[in-house]
Design a protein around this motif. Structure first.
Motif, PDB file in Angstrom:
ATOM      1  N   LEU A  47       0.632  -1.110   0.088  1.00 54.01           N
ATOM      2  CA  LEU A  47      -0.032   0.075   0.086  1.00 54.01           C
ATOM      3  C   LEU A  47       0.999   1.262   0.010  1.00 54.01           C
ATOM      4  CD1 LEU A  47      -3.009   1.307   0.183  1.00 54.01           C
ATOM      5  CD2 LEU A  47      -2.426   0.929   2.708  1.00 54.01           C
ATOM      6  N   SER A  51      -2.703   6.221   0.421  1.00 56.07           N
ATOM      7  CA  SER A  51      -3.654   5.805  -0.637  1.00 56.07           C
ATOM      8  C   SER A  51      -4.539   4.793  -0.136  1.00 56.07           C
ATOM      9  CB  SER A  51      -2.647   4.856  -1.992  1.00 56.07           C
ATOM     10  OG  SER A  51      -3.477   4.034  -2.775  1.00 56.07           O
ATOM     11  N   THR A  52      -5.432   4.588  -0.860  1.00 52.90           N
ATOM     12  CA  THR A  52      -6.825   3.352  -0.397  1.00 52.90           C
ATOM     13  C   THR A  52      -6.597   2.071  -1.346  1.00 52.90           C
ATOM     14  OG1 THR A  52      -8.292   4.636  -1.492  1.00 52.90           O
ATOM     15  CG2 THR A  52      -7.776   5.428   0.477  1.00 52.90           C
ATOM     16  N   ALA A  53      -5.772   1.976  -2.263  1.00 52.45           N
ATOM     17  CA  ALA A  53      -5.937   0.950  -3.073  1.00 52.45           C
ATOM     18  C   ALA A  53      -4.470  -0.038  -3.020  1.00 52.45           C
ATOM     19  CB  ALA A  53      -5.710   1.464  -4.624  1.00 52.45           C
ATOM     20  N   ALA A  54      -4.956  -1.202  -2.360  1.00 49.80           N
ATOM     21  CA  ALA A  54      -3.833  -2.078  -1.815  1.00 49.80           C
ATOM     22  C   ALA A  54      -3.685  -3.297  -2.836  1.00 49.80           C
ATOM     23  CB  ALA A  54      -4.092  -2.656  -0.532  1.00 49.80           C
ATOM     24  N   ALA A  75      -8.614  -3.085   5.523  1.00 51.16           N
ATOM     25  CA  ALA A  75      -9.638  -2.293   5.749  1.00 51.16           C
ATOM     26  C   ALA A  75      -9.350  -1.581   7.081  1.00 51.16           C
ATOM     27  CB  ALA A  75     -10.973  -3.108   6.446  1.00 51.16           C
ATOM     28  N   ARG A  77      -6.646  -0.199   7.543  1.00 51.06           N
ATOM     29  CA  ARG A  77      -5.753   1.023   6.902  1.00 51.06           C
ATOM     30  C   ARG A  77      -6.599   1.808   6.052  1.00 51.06           C
ATOM     31  NH1 ARG A  77      -3.042  -2.999   8.874  1.00 51.06           N
ATOM     32  NH2 ARG A  77      -0.751  -2.675   9.603  1.00 51.06           N
ATOM     33  N   GLY A  78      -7.899   1.652   6.036  1.00 51.58           N
ATOM     34  CA  GLY A  78      -8.681   2.425   5.350  1.00 51.58           C
ATOM     35  C   GLY A  78      -8.563   2.341   3.734  1.00 51.58           C
ATOM     36  N   ALA A  79      -8.336   1.000   3.532  1.00 54.12           N
ATOM     37  CA  ALA A  79      -8.003   0.867   2.106  1.00 54.12           C
ATOM     38  C   ALA A  79      -8.961  -0.660   1.459  1.00 54.12           C
ATOM     39  CB  ALA A  79      -6.547   0.375   1.982  1.00 54.12           C
ATOM     40  N   HIS A  80      -8.782  -0.785   0.126  1.00 53.83           N
ATOM     41  CA  HIS A  80      -9.327  -1.986  -0.327  1.00 53.83           C
ATOM     42  C   HIS A  80      -8.511  -2.684  -1.061  1.00 53.83           C
ATOM     43  CE1 HIS A  80      -9.713   0.957  -3.376  1.00 53.83           C
ATOM     44  NE2 HIS A  80      -9.772   0.239  -4.496  1.00 53.83           N
ATOM     45  N   GLY A 127      -2.884   3.039  -7.152  1.00 56.90           N
ATOM     46  CA  GLY A 127      -3.036   4.145  -5.998  1.00 56.90           C
ATOM     47  C   GLY A 127      -1.843   4.846  -5.746  1.00 56.90           C
TER      48      GLY A 127
END
Length: 275
Positions: A47, A51-54, A75, A77-80, A127
């Motif tokens: 990540l 960014s929010t894209a893993a 999740a 980490r506020g990501a998807h 991201g």
């Protein structure tokens, strides 16, 4: 000949638990330890900061608890999960891929095997994160590594482990290809592009160049031991592979002899081809 000695490991067996190891790489350790998987399978969550894209590399076996733990870590980490990537198709790395796709909705990418294909030199982005695909066949025909330039790291799957050495999984795996892959990784470490290895099993390798040098020397030593074993009588045994294993791999636990037999078969094929 004095046997090559591996670099001092960054963790003793059983002390590796994963965690955040670089600015971009988080390891979620699967609870599937064994003589073949060491502490377990390393599932890597990559990540870019902010960014929010893993990108997830190797979701691991079909272990619902582990797969859910990876989803939860992303999740938290506020990501998807934007993409899932397989280093190769062995079950301890890839068996859970279909279920993980159900959980995340993310596409799975690999070499063949019904997934969106990746090729040497491809660049994977998500991201702001950038990964470069490095084809490293030999352990298996479909083995890939992934360069993470921002962290000067290489994710190697089973091509280079964090502890000990890997198997050339004959007949799919092939020694000439494996030696070429080690040479390729050595060039990356020599150029300074890669300083650390993030393996599929075992702890992070902080000195990539030293570990790859050990791997190359170790392979040369094992091959010479196989040649000697053949001359000393193993070549005329009813089961040549088993006879070589008993002579050359007497220093490893018997529970890994089946894996050693695959490497011996690969070594014998290599010698027969004039290697």
């Amino acid at each position: 000949m004095t046997p090559a000695q591996p670099p001092a490991p960054s963790a003793a067996f059983g002390d590796w638990h994963g965690g955040q190891v670089t600015d971009r790489a988080l390891c979620i350790l699967c609870p599937n330890p064994s003589p073949m998987t060491l502490d377990g399978t390393n599932t890597w969550v990559l990540l870019e900061p902010g960014s929010t894209a893993a990108v997830v590399i190797d979701p691991g076996p079909l272990d619902e608890g582990h797969l859910q733990a990876v989803v939860a870590a992303v999740a938290a980490r506020g990501a998807h999960v934007a993409q899932t990537i397989l280093t190769h198709g062995h079950a301890d790395h890839a068996e859970g891929a279909d279920r993980f796709a159900e959980l995340t909705g993310a596409a799975t990418r690999a070499v063949g095997r019904g997934h969106a294909d990746l090729a040497d030199g491809d660049v994977v982005t998500a991201g702001g994160l950038e990964l470069r695909v490095v084809a490293t066949p030999g352990h298996t025909s479909d083995s890939l590594s992934f360069a993470l330039p921002a962290d000067h790291a290489l994710l190697t799957g089973d091509t280079v482990l964090g502890r000990g050495t890997t198997v050339v999984a004959h007949p799919d795996g092939e020694l000439a290809a494996y030696l070429a892959s080690l040479e390729r990784i050595a060039h990356l470490t020599g150029d300074g592009e890669v300083t650390a290895i993030l393996p599929g099993h075992g702890p992070v390798v902080p000195d990539a160049a030293a570990m790859v040098a050990f791997y190359r020397t170790h392979r040369a030593e094992r091959l010479e031991q196989v040649r000697r074993a053949l001359v000393d009588g193993a070549g005329t045994a009813p089961d040549v592979v088993q006879a070589v294993v008993e002579r050359v791999y007497a220093d490893v636990p018997r529970e890994v002899w089946p894996a050693a037999a695959m490497s011996v078969a690969a070594q014998l094929d290599y010698l027969q081809q004039g290697g």
